[in-house]
Design a protein around this motif. Structure first.
Motif, PDB file in Angstrom:
ATOM      1  N   ARG A 326       0.843  -1.195   0.000  1.00 25.44           N
ATOM      2  CA  ARG A 326       0.000   0.000   0.000  1.00 25.44           C
ATOM      3  C   ARG A 326       0.882   1.251   0.000  1.00 25.44           C
ATOM      4  O   ARG A 326       2.094   1.170   0.090  1.00 25.44           O
ATOM      5  CB  ARG A 326      -0.914   0.017   1.227  1.00 25.44           C
ATOM      6  N   ARG A 327       0.234   2.384  -0.052  1.00 27.56           N
ATOM      7  CA  ARG A 327       0.915   3.683  -0.035  1.00 27.56           C
ATOM      8  C   ARG A 327       1.789   3.830   1.210  1.00 27.56           C
ATOM      9  O   ARG A 327       1.370   3.502   2.327  1.00 27.56           O
ATOM     10  CB  ARG A 327      -0.130   4.796  -0.084  1.00 27.56           C
ATOM     11  N   ASP A 329       3.125   5.932   4.071  1.00 25.80           N
ATOM     12  CA  ASP A 329       2.738   7.158   4.770  1.00 25.80           C
ATOM     13  C   ASP A 329       3.883   7.619   5.661  1.00 25.80           C
ATOM     14  O   ASP A 329       4.887   6.925   5.842  1.00 25.80           O
ATOM     15  CB  ASP A 329       1.441   6.967   5.564  1.00 25.80           C
ATOM     16  N   ALA A 346       7.278   0.698  -3.008  1.00 27.94           N
ATOM     17  CA  ALA A 346       5.851   0.751  -2.710  1.00 27.94           C
ATOM     18  C   ALA A 346       5.105   1.197  -3.957  1.00 27.94           C
ATOM     19  O   ALA A 346       5.691   1.809  -4.856  1.00 27.94           O
ATOM     20  CB  ALA A 346       5.592   1.727  -1.565  1.00 27.94           C
ATOM     21  N   PRO A 347       3.792   0.939  -4.011  1.00 23.60           N
ATOM     22  CA  PRO A 347       3.026   1.418  -5.157  1.00 23.60           C
ATOM     23  C   PRO A 347       3.019   2.937  -5.254  1.00 23.60           C
ATOM     24  O   PRO A 347       3.060   3.502  -6.344  1.00 23.60           O
ATOM     25  CB  PRO A 347       1.618   0.868  -4.894  1.00 23.60           C
ATOM     26  N   GLU A 348       2.971   3.621  -4.101  1.00 26.07           N
ATOM     27  CA  GLU A 348       2.940   5.081  -4.082  1.00 26.07           C
ATOM     28  C   GLU A 348       3.355   5.554  -2.700  1.00 26.07           C
ATOM     29  O   GLU A 348       3.538   4.747  -1.784  1.00 26.07           O
ATOM     30  CB  GLU A 348       1.551   5.599  -4.456  1.00 26.07           C
ATOM     31  N   ALA A 349       3.471   6.877  -2.538  1.00 25.57           N
ATOM     32  CA  ALA A 349       3.887   7.433  -1.252  1.00 25.57           C
ATOM     33  C   ALA A 349       3.292   8.824  -1.079  1.00 25.57           C
ATOM     34  O   ALA A 349       3.124   9.571  -2.052  1.00 25.57           O
ATOM     35  CB  ALA A 349       5.405   7.504  -1.152  1.00 25.57           C
ATOM     36  N   ASP A 350       2.973   9.180   0.172  1.00 28.28           N
ATOM     37  CA  ASP A 350       2.533  10.528   0.487  1.00 28.28           C
ATOM     38  C   ASP A 350       3.713  11.489   0.352  1.00 28.28           C
ATOM     39  O   ASP A 350       4.879  11.099   0.530  1.00 28.28           O
ATOM     40  CB  ASP A 350       2.027  10.604   1.936  1.00 28.28           C
ATOM     41  N   LEU A 367       8.814   3.961  -6.465  1.00 31.56           N
ATOM     42  CA  LEU A 367       7.359   3.952  -6.542  1.00 31.56           C
ATOM     43  C   LEU A 367       6.951   3.336  -7.867  1.00 31.56           C
ATOM     44  O   LEU A 367       7.365   3.798  -8.936  1.00 31.56           O
ATOM     45  CB  LEU A 367       6.808   5.366  -6.402  1.00 31.56           C
TER      46      LEU A 367
END
Length: 554
Positions: A326-327, A329, A346-350, A367
């Protein structure tokens, strides 16, 4: 029929008078053509390339003027003509070749600039079969191979990255090319057509069921020259195949040092492992060291999953790879960066998480934009001396299997959840693999041993080490081996379940798991001594589940 070797001496310098340009990728094309035209080099071109050059104000001759024959069949036939291929293949210092060229009005071509229809991009775009097939270039590879074969006289380029090198040589020599340049570019050209054909063959193998290919080749484009391979004395490069499967090859590197050979290998292993866990169901974290998980866990969020995964083997996690499903954080980023970590993927990041990671300038953050599908078809390739081992990807997923309880006691609901979790992880542990799990987290992992008994014992010992580390952290001091209830540290494996990637050939591996405190086991089954193993489980009140599928990983 074999052709006799050409005895004609190969010239070092060749004057450039005519260039044929026909490209799909028009990056840098106009500037390159202008630089050639300034030197008085005649430009010959085709279709869209000719239009681009003409719109830039350049004098350019259409290839149909050269051949006296128009483009036909929607451009399928335009350069497949003797006046083109004679110009590319003619040995100019051979009297018979020179006479044939003069007799038939064949004008030599000195530079061939061709890059191919974008087959690889079209293949991975999701286009229909017919559209992909139309992007198989025919005339381009024929010309490239002809020019590369006759590099004694021709300079061939298939890549805009070569333009500066060609122009620099023309500048240095006053309008000539050198044999060294022509030979290097010919090698690159043959490599390009080989990769192109390999991509086409690979695509066909995926849409036509014809068994193992009689001839196999695998293609990639150099993405990066690595500092070294597994060890400093080994050279290495990272090649991208164009496959859109999310992972290290498709990821955006937000920050950090360049990835090493081992980083790439380990990051791929980590991300494939964590992808076994559906992010819509649970948050999951996998910590990998030397391509083996040293901690995997599910949790209510990424931070909780990370702490559970780290607890399995905090010593090995130092300098490891952390993969998330998951994202990322900020809270998880702060926890992960508390110890030395090589890569976070990770798939994405804040944005706040990215800022936290930025404080560790050498830490790589990748990412990917998504997770790989563990069920997807695919191919893996490994080299051996004199050959290649090719197989379909292990896309077996436990949720798709028909699980069989074979013991008198069935696992509880909680045990069954942990058994499925453990088997997901075991798929990504080097054989022989033993994975202990409790509360959807690994509590002991034994990997890569010659004996399954040894893997079970190593996992239990590492579990005891992890328990000692947790106790020491709580006590704020070192904890001796003799401390704890009953004179020893209680390993985390007490009350756990255990997964084996392949069957237990004897009951001794199971008994080692029982000794470590496991209450349920999941394994493929299929041993001639399954009955003996099942009886041993029943004798100790252990629940056993068979999957019917093994996950050897070498």
């Amino acid at each position: 029929m074999a052709v006799a070797a050409n005895p004609t001496p190969v010239p070092d310098r060749v004057s450039v008078r005519r260039a044929l340009l026909s490209v799909s990728d028009k990056t840098g094309l106009v500037d390159f053509a202008k630089a050639l035209a300034v030197r008085g080099i005649e430009l010959v071109s085709t279709g869209g390339t000719r239009r681009s050059l003409a719109e830039a104000g350049l004098a350019v001759r259409d290839v149909s003027e050269l051949t006296g024959f128009p483009e036909i069949m929607d451009g399928r036939v335009k350069t497949l003509h003797p006046l083109v291929h004679g110009a590319l293949l003619g040995i100019r210092d051979d009297a018979a070749h020179a006479a044939a060229m003069a007799e038939h009005g064949i004008q030599p071509i000195d530079i061939l600039c061709v890059n191919l229809y974008p087959f690889e991009e079209t293949r991975h775009s999701g286009a229909e079969f017919g559209h992909i097939l139309e992007n198989v270039d025919i005339g381009g590879p024929a010309m490239i191979r002809a020019a590369a074969k006759n590099h004694a006289y021709l300079t061939v380029t298939t890549d805009p990255a070569d333009y500066a090198e060609i122009l620099a040589t023309l500048e240095e020599t006053g309008g000539e090319t050198t044999l060294d340049l022509r030979r290097r570019l010919a090698g690159r050209a043959f490599a390009r057509t080989a990769a192109y054909d390999a991509a086409i063959a690979d695509w066909f193998a995926g849409v036509v069921s014809d068994g193992p290919r009689r001839h196999a080749s695998f293609a990639g484009r150099l993405a990066e020259t690595l500092r070294y391979g597994e060890n400093p004395h080994q050279s290495a490069g990272f090649y991208r195949t164009g496959d859109k499967r999310p992972g290290v090859a498709t990821a955006r590197q937000v920050q950090g040092k360049a990835l090493s050979y081992n980083n790439i290998n380990d990051t791929d292993a980590a991300f494939e492992c964590v992808a076994e866990f559906d992010p819509n169901r649970t948050a999951a974290v996998a910590i990998i060291k030397h391509a083996n998980p040293c901690g995997v866990a599910e949790g209510g969020d990424i931070l909780a999953a990370y702490h559970k995964a780290l607890a399995c083997d905090p010593v090995s996690a130092f300098g490891g790879i952390v993969a998330l499903n998951r994202r990322l954080d900020a809270a998880a980023a702060r926890a992960i960066t508390e110890i030395f970590t090589e890569v976070i993927v990770a798939p994405e990041a804040d944005e706040e998480a990215i800022a936290v990671v930025a404080a560790k300038k050498n830490l790589r953050l990748l990412l990917t934009g998504g997770l790989p599908d563990p069920r997807a078809l695919g191919t893996t390739v490994r080299s051996v001396a004199g050959g290649l081992l090719v197989q379909s990807r292990d896309n077996g997923v436990i949720d798709d299997l028909d699980l069989r309880v074979v013991t008198k006691r069935a696992p509880t609901e909680a045990e069954m959840g942990d058994l499925k979790f453990a088997f997901r992880v075991a798929k990504h542990v080097k054989s022989n693999a033993i994975v202990y799990a409790k509360d959807r987290a690994t509590v002991g992992i034994g990997a890569g041993q010659m004996s399954r008994v040894d893997s079970a014992r190593i996992a239990a010992r590492k579990s005891e080490d992890a328990a000692r580390a947790l106790l020491a952290e709580a006590a704020g001091r070192e904890v001796a081996a003799g401390e704890g209830a009953e004179g020893r540290i209680k390993p985390l494996t007490l009350g756990s379940v255990v997964a084996s990637d392949a069957f237990f050939p004897f009951a001794d591996g199971l008994l080692s798991a029982v000794e470590a405190g496991a209450t349920a086991v999941i394994q493929p089954g299929g041993s001639m001594r399954d009955d003996e193993v099942i009886s041993a489980a029943d004798a100790h009140g252990i629940a056993m589940v068979l999957t019917g599928m093994r996950h050897f990983r070498h």
